[in-house]
Design an enzyme around this catalytic site. Structure first.
Site, PDB file in Angstrom:
ATOM      1  N   ASN A 131     -18.380  42.950  24.215  1.00  0.00           N
ATOM      2  CA  ASN A 131     -17.749  43.480  25.436  1.00  0.00           C
ATOM      3  C   ASN A 131     -18.163  42.746  26.743  1.00  0.00           C
ATOM      4  OD1 ASN A 131     -20.566  44.110  25.567  1.00  0.00           O
ATOM      5  ND2 ASN A 131     -20.041  46.328  26.116  1.00  0.00           N
ATOM      6  N   HIS A 155     -23.339  36.087  17.465  1.00  0.00           N
ATOM      7  CA  HIS A 155     -22.525  36.964  18.255  1.00  0.00           C
ATOM      8  C   HIS A 155     -21.622  37.852  17.490  1.00  0.00           C
ATOM      9  CE1 HIS A 155     -20.834  37.679  22.412  1.00  0.00           C
ATOM     10  NE2 HIS A 155     -21.042  36.598  22.884  1.00  0.00           N
ATOM     11  N   SER A 157     -18.528  39.238  15.536  1.00  0.00           N
ATOM     12  CA  SER A 157     -17.437  38.646  14.915  1.00  0.00           C
ATOM     13  C   SER A 157     -16.046  38.509  15.653  1.00  0.00           C
ATOM     14  CB  SER A 157     -17.296  39.251  13.650  1.00  0.00           C
ATOM     15  OG  SER A 157     -18.369  39.075  12.555  1.00  0.00           O
ATOM     16  N   GLY A 206     -25.984  46.369  21.240  1.00  0.00           N
ATOM     17  CA  GLY A 206     -25.051  46.960  20.534  1.00  0.00           C
ATOM     18  C   GLY A 206     -25.118  48.279  20.263  1.00  0.00           C
ATOM     19  N   SER A 207     -24.621  48.773  18.896  1.00  0.00           N
ATOM     20  CA  SER A 207     -24.625  50.207  18.698  1.00  0.00           C
ATOM     21  C   SER A 207     -25.855  50.662  18.172  1.00  0.00           C
ATOM     22  CB  SER A 207     -23.573  50.442  17.664  1.00  0.00           C
ATOM     23  OG  SER A 207     -24.062  49.581  16.383  1.00  0.00           O
ATOM     24  N   GLU A 228     -30.903  46.869  23.445  1.00  0.00           N
ATOM     25  CA  GLU A 228     -30.171  47.585  24.365  1.00  0.00           C
ATOM     26  C   GLU A 228     -28.853  47.997  23.623  1.00  0.00           C
ATOM     27  OE1 GLU A 228     -30.863  47.473  27.495  1.00  0.00           O
ATOM     28  OE2 GLU A 228     -31.938  45.708  27.846  1.00  0.00           O
ATOM     29  N   LEU A 229     -28.752  49.505  23.571  1.00  0.00           N
ATOM     30  CA  LEU A 229     -27.851  50.157  22.850  1.00  0.00           C
ATOM     31  C   LEU A 229     -26.924  50.911  23.635  1.00  0.00           C
ATOM     32  CD1 LEU A 229     -30.381  51.304  19.971  1.00  0.00           C
ATOM     33  CD2 LEU A 229     -29.292  49.225  20.421  1.00  0.00           C
ATOM     34  N   CYS A 262     -21.368  49.693  28.177  1.00  0.00           N
ATOM     35  CA  CYS A 262     -22.370  50.569  28.020  1.00  0.00           C
ATOM     36  C   CYS A 262     -22.993  51.309  29.179  1.00  0.00           C
ATOM     37  CB  CYS A 262     -23.865  49.892  27.490  1.00  0.00           C
ATOM     38  SG  CYS A 262     -24.178  48.411  28.647  1.00  0.00           S
TER      39      CYS A 262
HETATM   40  P1  NAP Z   1     -22.096  46.779  17.224  1.00  0.00           P
HETATM   41  O1  NAP Z   1     -21.136  46.967  15.950  1.00  0.00           O
HETATM   42  O2  NAP Z   1     -23.484  47.208  16.923  1.00  0.00           O
HETATM   43  O3  NAP Z   1     -22.100  44.846  17.337  1.00  0.00           O
HETATM   44  C1  NAP Z   1     -23.156  44.366  18.026  1.00  0.00           C
HETATM   45  C2  NAP Z   1     -23.363  43.347  17.484  1.00  0.00           C
HETATM   46  O4  NAP Z   1     -24.399  43.766  16.210  1.00  0.00           O
HETATM   47  C3  NAP Z   1     -22.668  42.336  16.864  1.00  0.00           C
HETATM   48  O5  NAP Z   1     -22.907  40.922  16.740  1.00  0.00           O
HETATM   49  C4  NAP Z   1     -22.481  42.684  15.474  1.00  0.00           C
HETATM   50  O6  NAP Z   1     -21.871  41.615  14.561  1.00  0.00           O
HETATM   51  C5  NAP Z   1     -23.837  43.010  15.153  1.00  0.00           C
HETATM   52  N1  NAP Z   1     -24.324  44.058  13.827  1.00  0.00           N
HETATM   53  C6  NAP Z   1     -23.497  45.266  13.737  1.00  0.00           C
HETATM   54  N2  NAP Z   1     -24.136  45.851  12.595  1.00  0.00           N
HETATM   55  C7  NAP Z   1     -25.289  45.099  12.510  1.00  0.00           C
HETATM   56  C8  NAP Z   1     -26.347  45.501  11.691  1.00  0.00           C
HETATM   57  N3  NAP Z   1     -26.323  46.385  10.786  1.00  0.00           N
HETATM   58  N4  NAP Z   1     -27.606  44.643  11.555  1.00  0.00           N
HETATM   59  C9  NAP Z   1     -27.512  43.507  12.416  1.00  0.00           C
HETATM   60  N5  NAP Z   1     -26.403  43.207  13.228  1.00  0.00           N
HETATM   61  C10 NAP Z   1     -25.343  44.032  13.460  1.00  0.00           C
HETATM   62  O7  NAP Z   1     -21.714  47.195  18.582  1.00  0.00           O
HETATM   63  P2  NAP Z   1     -20.110  47.387  19.208  1.00  0.00           P
HETATM   64  O8  NAP Z   1     -19.890  48.813  18.462  1.00  0.00           O
HETATM   65  O9  NAP Z   1     -19.391  46.423  18.679  1.00  0.00           O
HETATM   66  O10 NAP Z   1     -20.609  47.260  20.535  1.00  0.00           O
HETATM   67  C11 NAP Z   1     -20.558  48.433  21.469  1.00  0.00           C
HETATM   68  C12 NAP Z   1     -21.883  49.136  21.534  1.00  0.00           C
HETATM   69  O11 NAP Z   1     -22.617  48.087  22.136  1.00  0.00           O
HETATM   70  C13 NAP Z   1     -21.814  50.348  22.283  1.00  0.00           C
HETATM   71  O12 NAP Z   1     -22.598  51.295  22.024  1.00  0.00           O
HETATM   72  C14 NAP Z   1     -22.374  49.942  23.752  1.00  0.00           C
HETATM   73  O13 NAP Z   1     -22.569  50.853  24.551  1.00  0.00           O
HETATM   74  C15 NAP Z   1     -23.351  49.092  23.132  1.00  0.00           C
HETATM   75  N6  NAP Z   1     -23.617  47.994  24.366  1.00  0.00           N
HETATM   76  C16 NAP Z   1     -25.116  48.071  25.011  1.00  0.00           C
HETATM   77  C17 NAP Z   1     -25.335  47.254  26.030  1.00  0.00           C
HETATM   78  C18 NAP Z   1     -26.573  47.521  26.672  1.00  0.00           C
HETATM   79  O14 NAP Z   1     -26.980  46.685  27.393  1.00  0.00           O
HETATM   80  N7  NAP Z   1     -27.425  48.738  26.315  1.00  0.00           N
HETATM   81  C19 NAP Z   1     -24.555  46.338  26.542  1.00  0.00           C
HETATM   82  C20 NAP Z   1     -23.228  46.324  25.925  1.00  0.00           C
HETATM   83  C21 NAP Z   1     -22.946  46.948  24.967  1.00  0.00           C
HETATM   84  P3  NAP Z   1     -20.214  41.876  13.611  1.00  0.00           P
HETATM   85  O15 NAP Z   1     -19.558  41.709  15.250  1.00  0.00           O
HETATM   86  O16 NAP Z   1     -20.321  40.700  13.073  1.00  0.00           O
HETATM   87  O17 NAP Z   1     -20.317  43.298  13.132  1.00  0.00           O
END
Ligand code: NAP
Length: 463
Positions: A131, A155, A157, A206-207, A228-229, A262
């Site tokens: 994002n 990063h 994908s 991420g999530s 940071e979720l 987020c």
């Molecule tokens: P995501 O699916 O969790 O992806 C984030 C990163 O984690 C990607 O590089 C992804 O790789 C990787 N990933 C996914 N599943 C994984 C696993 N089981 N093990 C290890 N790595 C894994 O997150 P998203 O849904 O794209 O991003 C949005 C989320 O991020 C939202 O919930 C948002 O609130 C949160 N976020 C938090 C912050 C903060 O600072 N707190 C900042 C920005 C976003 P792939 O792309 O290859 O799946």
């Protein structure tokens, strides 16, 4: 998930990449470890010079990097360029302050001298989201490199070209080969890296699911993590608030990054006495927002980053309606005006939407909505506002609006979140620690706290 640049405004696959094999990953880790043996002994002054050079490259080439981000994940171009500039800021900030943040800290005890020395841990893995493709990475890389650590980046994908560009910037700035590497790999290869003894710590933005998976793998290996979720930040508006300012900020706070931040305000909790006026003004401002091509500087809201996000957001809104929510505006992705433009027909567009009066106890009201959808709630008073604000598994940020000092003190004290912004929107700033509590994660990035996450805090006692 394939590693590819797919333009979210058109659905066109622009470029695809093969993930590294486990053998290639192992070679890269070897390179990182080798680099660390020399890099850890470089001076703060030398690292600072390289990081300033990186900041300059970012500023000089901001239009190019901005367009790359917009191409890969759809944020409006002006915001993308601003993100590159903010990434340069965090580089300059740590380049100028790391030596002070990590200087030996004297502590008086029974020793002739006792102090704390901050030393780097080694190879740190960063798993980052799409994002804010540049900002998220630089806010990890700048303090990590200044502390003497070396970085491996996995990063998201869908932003591979941004990921490669960041390694290239740091190498062109002068950082030694191997000190920062981008690994084009899938999420399923992360655990393999965590399990490698040469990797000392990991951070993930991420999530919740990804965070839990990485942290449990790291936990088994007794390795430090920062998470940071997600968040479902409240935006509380009380009767005494400056309503015009609150409404104007409410629009930006919800719509930033096409609603995919987020720390975007996601739940608007408004005191009953001003709720009608607030919602009427919010609807008017939403009506004026332009959804469309993110490369057009007039666009306010571009496409969501992937078709899955669009699908999931739409499903959440439908569930919200079944559970008693009412649409004040939007809610139908088929009705986005840009759909009529042929080139954008396959883009992931979703209209600005307000879903009002969801029952607070419904499961959907506890979820994070990752897109331009505002949830609007009415409350009788400040106590009800605080109770509702805290009624979520998340605890990232909160924005609260009031002009009564006692109310402001009560809000600061009672909101369960990593940050509270009074009469302003939640934002990140290199000078302020950033992070969450509850299911929004743990640990802090940015500020002095951020650079001390991945260091050995070594106690020294001398007779
Ligand atoms: P995501 O699916 O969790 O992806 C984030 C990163 O984690 C990607 O590089 C992804 O790789 C990787 N990933 C996914 N599943 C994984 C696993 N089981 N093990 C290890 N790595 C894994 O997150 P998203 O849904 O794209 O991003 C949005 C989320 O991020 C939202 O919930 C948002 O609130 C949160 N976020 C938090 C912050 C903060 O600072 N707190 C900042 C920005 C976003 P792939 O792309 O290859 O799946």
């Amino acid at each position: 998930m394939a590693i590819a640049t797919i333009n979210p405004a058109t659905g066109e696959t622009v470029k695809t990449f093969e993930p590294l094999s486990n053998e290639e990953i192992s070679l890269r880790i070897e390179m990182a470890e080798q680099a660390f043996t020399a890099y850890r002994h470089t001076s703060f002054a030398q690292r600072s010079e390289w990081l300033h050079a990186a900041a300059k490259l970012l500023v000089d080439e901001r239009e190019h990097f901005g367009k790359l981000m917009t191409l890969e994940m759809g944020k409006p171009i002006a915001a993308a360029i601003a993100e590159v500039e903010k990434s340069a800021w965090v580089c300059r900030y740590y380049a100028d302050h790391a030596a002070e943040f990590l200087a030996d800290r004297e502590i008086g005890t029974d020793a002739s001298r006792s102090f704390v020395r901050y030393q780097p841990l080694g190879v740190v893995l960063a798993v980052m989201p799409w994002n804010f493709p540049f900002w998220q990475v630089f806010r990890f890389a700048a303090p990590a490199l200044m502390a003497g650590n070396v970085g491996l980046l996995k990063h998201a994908s869908n932003v591979p070209q941004s990921a490669l560009a960041i390694e290239d910037i740091l190498m062109r700035a002068g950082f030694p080969k191997g000190s920062f590497q981008t690994l084009l790999i899938g999420a399923n290869q992360v655990e393999h890296i965590i399990n490698d003894d040469r990797v000392k710590a990991a951070t993930l933005t991420g999530s919740e699911a990804a965070g839990a998976s990485l942290a449990s793998a790291a936990g088994k290996q007794i390795k430090k993590t920062v998470l940071e979720l997600g968040g479902s930040d409240p935006f509380i508006v009380l009767e005494s608030a400056d309503l015009e300012a609150a409404v104007a900020t409410a629009v930006t706070a919800r719509m930033i990054n096409n609603g995919q931040s987020c720390i975007a305000a996601k739940r608007f909790i408004v005191q009953e006495s001003i709720a009608d006026t607030f919602s009427q003004k919010l609807v008017e401002k939403y009506q004026a927002l332009k959804v469309g091509d993110p490369l057009n500087p007039e666009t306010d809201i571009g496409p969501l980053a992937t078709p899955t996000i669009l699908h999931d957001l739409d499903a959440q809104v439908q569930t919200g309606l079944r559970e008693g929510g009412k649409l004040l505006i939007g809610g139908d992705p088929q009705a986005v005006p840009t759909k009529s433009i042929v080139a954008l027909q396959h883009g992931n567009f979703y209209p600005p939407t307000i879903l009002a009066d969801l029952p607070p106890e419904s499961a959907i009201a506890q979820e994070e909505f990752f897109g331009p959808v505002a949830l609007l709630f009415r409350v009788p008073d400040i106590e009800a506002a605080i109770q509702l604000a805290n009624r979520t598994p998340f605890g990232l940020g909160a924005s609260a609006w009031s002009q009564v000092p006692e109310e402001i003190e009560r809000l600061i004290d009672s909101i369960e979140a990593g940050s509270v912004f009074i009469n302003g929107m939640v934002k990140s700033d290199p000078r302020l620690p950033f992070g969450g509590i509850k299911r929004s994660g743990y640990g802090r990035e940015l500020g002095v706290e951020g650079i001390r996450e991945f260091v050995n805090i070594k106690t020294v006692w001398m007779k």
